[in-house]
Design an enzyme around this catalytic site. Structure first.
Site, PDB file in Angstrom:
ATOM      1  N   GLU A   1       0.838  -1.209   0.000  1.00  0.00           N
ATOM      2  CA  GLU A   1       0.000   0.000   0.000  1.00  0.00           C
ATOM      3  C   GLU A   1       0.874   1.261   0.000  1.00  0.00           C
ATOM      4  O   GLU A   1       0.574   2.244  -0.679  1.00  0.00           O
ATOM      5  CB  GLU A   1      -0.939  -0.024   1.208  1.00  0.00           C
ATOM      6  CG  GLU A   1      -2.006  -1.117   1.068  1.00  0.00           C
ATOM      7  CD  GLU A   1      -2.744  -1.410   2.362  1.00  0.00           C
ATOM      8  OE1 GLU A   1      -2.071  -1.642   3.389  1.00  0.00           O
ATOM      9  OE2 GLU A   1      -3.985  -1.406   2.349  1.00  0.00           O
TER      10      GLU A   1
ATOM     11  N   GLU B   1      -3.584  -9.727   3.962  1.00  0.00           N
ATOM     12  CA  GLU B   1      -4.373  -9.449   5.173  1.00  0.00           C
ATOM     13  C   GLU B   1      -5.427 -10.511   5.456  1.00  0.00           C
ATOM     14  O   GLU B   1      -5.744 -10.793   6.616  1.00  0.00           O
ATOM     15  CB  GLU B   1      -5.050  -8.076   5.066  1.00  0.00           C
ATOM     16  CG  GLU B   1      -4.102  -6.891   5.216  1.00  0.00           C
ATOM     17  CD  GLU B   1      -3.433  -6.458   3.934  1.00  0.00           C
ATOM     18  OE1 GLU B   1      -3.503  -7.204   2.931  1.00  0.00           O
ATOM     19  OE2 GLU B   1      -2.846  -5.375   3.917  1.00  0.00           O
TER      20      GLU B   1
HETATM   21  N1  COA Z   1       4.963  -7.272  11.289  1.00  0.00           N
HETATM   22  C1  COA Z   1       5.790  -7.497  12.314  1.00  0.00           C
HETATM   23  N2  COA Z   1       6.901  -8.238  12.216  1.00  0.00           N
HETATM   24  C2  COA Z   1       7.163  -8.770  11.017  1.00  0.00           C
HETATM   25  C3  COA Z   1       6.335  -8.588   9.896  1.00  0.00           C
HETATM   26  C4  COA Z   1       5.179  -7.788  10.066  1.00  0.00           C
HETATM   27  N3  COA Z   1       4.340  -7.530   9.074  1.00  0.00           N
HETATM   28  N4  COA Z   1       6.847  -9.263   8.849  1.00  0.00           N
HETATM   29  C5  COA Z   1       7.987  -9.845   9.296  1.00  0.00           C
HETATM   30  N5  COA Z   1       8.183  -9.533  10.602  1.00  0.00           N
HETATM   31  C6  COA Z   1       9.282  -9.970  11.483  1.00  0.00           C
HETATM   32  C7  COA Z   1       9.118 -11.423  11.895  1.00  0.00           C
HETATM   33  O1  COA Z   1       8.223 -11.523  12.999  1.00  0.00           O
HETATM   34  C8  COA Z   1      10.544 -11.761  12.251  1.00  0.00           C
HETATM   35  O2  COA Z   1      10.833 -11.189  13.511  1.00  0.00           O
HETATM   36  P1  COA Z   1      11.665 -12.066  14.629  1.00  0.00           P
HETATM   37  O3  COA Z   1      12.986 -12.349  13.962  1.00  0.00           O
HETATM   38  O4  COA Z   1      11.754 -11.147  15.793  1.00  0.00           O
HETATM   39  O5  COA Z   1      10.860 -13.295  14.834  1.00  0.00           O
HETATM   40  C9  COA Z   1      11.345 -10.985  11.213  1.00  0.00           C
HETATM   41  O6  COA Z   1      10.499  -9.944  10.760  1.00  0.00           O
HETATM   42  C10 COA Z   1      11.754 -11.817  10.019  1.00  0.00           C
HETATM   43  O7  COA Z   1      10.576 -12.385   9.446  1.00  0.00           O
HETATM   44  P2  COA Z   1      10.382 -13.938   9.153  1.00  0.00           P
HETATM   45  O8  COA Z   1       8.928 -14.229   9.100  1.00  0.00           O
HETATM   46  O9  COA Z   1      11.194 -14.748  10.114  1.00  0.00           O
HETATM   47  O10 COA Z   1      11.039 -14.045   7.697  1.00  0.00           O
HETATM   48  P3  COA Z   1      10.725 -15.176   6.590  1.00  0.00           P
HETATM   49  O11 COA Z   1      11.789 -15.014   5.563  1.00  0.00           O
HETATM   50  O12 COA Z   1      10.542 -16.500   7.213  1.00  0.00           O
HETATM   51  O13 COA Z   1       9.312 -14.747   5.960  1.00  0.00           O
HETATM   52  C11 COA Z   1       7.651 -13.213   5.088  1.00  0.00           C
HETATM   53  C12 COA Z   1       9.164 -13.536   5.228  1.00  0.00           C
HETATM   54  C13 COA Z   1       7.558 -11.814   4.458  1.00  0.00           C
HETATM   55  C14 COA Z   1       6.983 -14.236   4.177  1.00  0.00           C
HETATM   56  C15 COA Z   1       6.991 -13.246   6.473  1.00  0.00           C
HETATM   57  O14 COA Z   1       7.770 -12.434   7.366  1.00  0.00           O
HETATM   58  C16 COA Z   1       5.587 -12.729   6.510  1.00  0.00           C
HETATM   59  O15 COA Z   1       4.670 -13.422   6.050  1.00  0.00           O
HETATM   60  N6  COA Z   1       5.361 -11.520   7.079  1.00  0.00           N
HETATM   61  C17 COA Z   1       4.057 -10.968   7.288  1.00  0.00           C
HETATM   62  C18 COA Z   1       3.475 -10.452   6.000  1.00  0.00           C
HETATM   63  C19 COA Z   1       2.077  -9.934   6.229  1.00  0.00           C
HETATM   64  O16 COA Z   1       1.148 -10.650   6.578  1.00  0.00           O
HETATM   65  N7  COA Z   1       1.942  -8.609   6.047  1.00  0.00           N
HETATM   66  C20 COA Z   1       0.668  -7.942   6.159  1.00  0.00           C
HETATM   67  C21 COA Z   1       0.488  -7.349   7.504  1.00  0.00           C
HETATM   68  S1  COA Z   1      -1.071  -6.514   7.597  1.00  0.00           S
END
Ligand code: COA
Length: 263
Positions: free
Chosen positions: A118, A138
């Site tokens: 966004e 989401e």
């Molecule tokens: N909010 C808060 N923290 C987030 C985040 C978010 N949207 N996206 C990633 N992080 C944090 C993780 O919690 C992790 O923190 P930690 O090391 O303290 O546990 C760190 O960033 C690394 O992320 P991680 O998930 O371990 O990396 P990955 O390579 O396994 O996966 C993604 C990458 C992008 C696929 C995954 O992080 C993800 O799905 N994130 C959320 C995406 C999402 O739903 N966004 C919409 C929010 S409304």
């Protein structure tokens, strides 16, 4: 590069009339907490009237994420009132970018998910690296996008495609984003910033007031209460009193490059 004001969650620098904003929460994949959004808004507003700045590049620190969304840990326990306020404020931040009188380019260096996508969509132009991934996941969290994702994604890629991505939560790769018109260019990671600079360096040679006017006119198409054609007619007419218009037309007739002053 000259470092500018100090912010908690972003780095701001300026060089050659370009203002660089880098989201600096790499360990959280540059997730957008409320402080980050506030920092971005203040940084963008700080250059609205700064005649030394002619364009903005917004990117994320590192090579993994532009921004992986709103900060899930922060909003997980929000009440209805807090959720509504979060969305209202997020809309305001993105509107400040969209309405910026100088071109704002998102240089998307990795994941642009949820609020990250966004945020990118509120910028005027998007360029991404080959490894960028886009999506509105989401629905996996049991909510809808809250920072205008339902509106801007449909505007940029069309209703049917937008609905598919909004309802499946699937990620889109860089090539698909290019094919769908979500991004203007896909480049290797190491060329991301230089491609954005190349575009801004070209725009910098044009009349600043005309650039601001183009942004206002195009935005008017998407404003419910505005008639874009009326806005354009007014904007166009006003230029006939400007020095840059006199310089631009004179330069053309004298077969030389124009030297615009911004007035
Ligand atoms: N909010 C808060 N923290 C987030 C985040 C978010 N949207 N996206 C990633 N992080 C944090 C993780 O919690 C992790 O923190 P930690 O090391 O303290 O546990 C760190 O960033 C690394 O992320 P991680 O998930 O371990 O990396 P990955 O390579 O396994 O996966 C993604 C990458 C992008 C696929 C995954 O992080 C993800 O799905 N994130 C959320 C995406 C999402 O739903 N966004 C919409 C929010 S409304």
């Amino acid at each position: 590069m000259t470092a500018t004001a100090m912010y908690q969650t972003i780095i701001t620098e300026s060089k050659d009339q370009i203002f660089y904003i880098t989201i600096n929460r790499e360990d959280k994949l540059n997730a957008l907490n409320i402080q980050t959004l506030s920092d971005i808004k203040n940084a963008v507003l700080s250059i609205y009237d700064d005649s030394t700045i002619r364009g903005v590049i917004l990117t994320g620190k590192g090579t993994k994420a532009f921004a992986a969304g709103a900060d899930i840990a922060e909003f997980a326990n929000f009440t209805v009132e807090e959720g509504t306020k979060m969305s209202e404020e997020g809309h305001g931040v993105l509107r400040a970018i969209d309405h910026c009188p100088k071109p704002v380019i998102a240089a998307i260096n990795g994941f642009a998910l949820g609020g990250g996508n966004e945020l990118a969509m509120s910028c005027h132009i998007r360029i991404c690296s080959e490894r960028a991934r886009f999506g509105q996941p989401e629905v996996n969290l049991g909510i809808t996008p809250g920072y205008a994702g339902t509106q801007r994604l449909a505007q940029l890629i069309g209703k049917g495609r937008a609905l598919e991505f909004l309802m499946t939560g699937d990620m889109m790769d860089a090539q698909t984003a290019l094919n769908y018109g979500l991004v203007n260019y896909v480049v290797p990671q190491e060329q991301l910033i230089s491609k954005a600079e190349e575009l801004l360096n070209k725009i910098k040679t044009k009349a600043p007031m005309a650039i601001a006017s183009v942004i206002r006119c195009v935005n008017a198409y998407y404003e419910k209460r505005a008639d874009g054609n009326d806005v354009e007619i007014n904007e166009f007419g006003n230029f006939f009193g400007s020095e840059d218009f006199i310089e631009g037309t004179k330069a053309f007739l004298e077969k030389r490059p124009a030297n615009f002053k911004g007035n």
